[in-house]
Design a protein around this motif. Structure first.
Motif, PDB file in Angstrom:
ATOM      1  N   ARG A  25       0.839  -1.205   0.000  1.00  0.00           N
ATOM      2  CA  ARG A  25       0.000   0.000   0.000  1.00  0.00           C
ATOM      3  C   ARG A  25       0.870   1.250   0.000  1.00  0.00           C
ATOM      4  NH1 ARG A  25      -3.277   2.935   4.306  1.00  0.00           N
ATOM      5  NH2 ARG A  25      -4.872   3.951   3.056  1.00  0.00           N
ATOM      6  N   SER A  34      -3.826   5.250  -5.297  1.00  0.00           N
ATOM      7  CA  SER A  34      -4.462   5.346  -3.983  1.00  0.00           C
ATOM      8  C   SER A  34      -5.261   4.080  -3.706  1.00  0.00           C
ATOM      9  CB  SER A  34      -5.384   6.560  -3.942  1.00  0.00           C
ATOM     10  OG  SER A  34      -6.034   6.621  -2.713  1.00  0.00           O
ATOM     11  N   SER A  36      -7.571   2.384  -0.619  1.00  0.00           N
ATOM     12  CA  SER A  36      -8.201   2.691   0.665  1.00  0.00           C
ATOM     13  C   SER A  36      -7.857   1.631   1.711  1.00  0.00           C
ATOM     14  CB  SER A  36      -9.716   2.782   0.503  1.00  0.00           C
ATOM     15  OG  SER A  36     -10.247   1.513   0.227  1.00  0.00           O
ATOM     16  N   VAL A  37      -8.079   2.001   2.954  1.00  0.00           N
ATOM     17  CA  VAL A  37      -7.825   1.069   4.046  1.00  0.00           C
ATOM     18  C   VAL A  37      -8.758  -0.133   3.946  1.00  0.00           C
ATOM     19  CG1 VAL A  37      -7.850   0.794   6.550  1.00  0.00           C
ATOM     20  CG2 VAL A  37      -6.950   2.884   5.549  1.00  0.00           C
ATOM     21  N   SER A  38     -10.013   0.108   3.590  1.00  0.00           N
ATOM     22  CA  SER A  38     -10.963  -1.006   3.485  1.00  0.00           C
ATOM     23  C   SER A  38     -10.576  -1.973   2.364  1.00  0.00           C
ATOM     24  CB  SER A  38     -12.380  -0.483   3.280  1.00  0.00           C
ATOM     25  OG  SER A  38     -12.463   0.293   2.114  1.00  0.00           O
TER      26      SER A  38
END
Length: 63
Positions: A25, A34, A36-38
């Protein structure tokens, strides 16, 4: 239940998987992608489930 590997090695593999996901990441963010955390959590969950499924399946015998 027999595993293909020892529980200690399996724990190390799960921990290594988590480290690779976090660093991946970071590397993707460095090149402008980019994530996302999810999405990272989802990919990590899938990777860990696949690793556990591999570990639980019986190993092929070399007969």
């Amino acid at each position: 239940m027999r595993l293909r590997t020892s529980p200690a090695k399996l724990l190390v593999l799960v921990a290594l998987c988590l480290v690779v996901l976090v660093e991946l990441r970071t590397a993707l963010a460095f090149v402008g992608v980019s994530l996302s955390v999810s999405a990272t959590v989802a990919v990590g969950a899938v990777a860990i489930v696949l690793l556990l499924l591999w570990a639980v399946q019986p190993a092929e015998s070399a007969e």
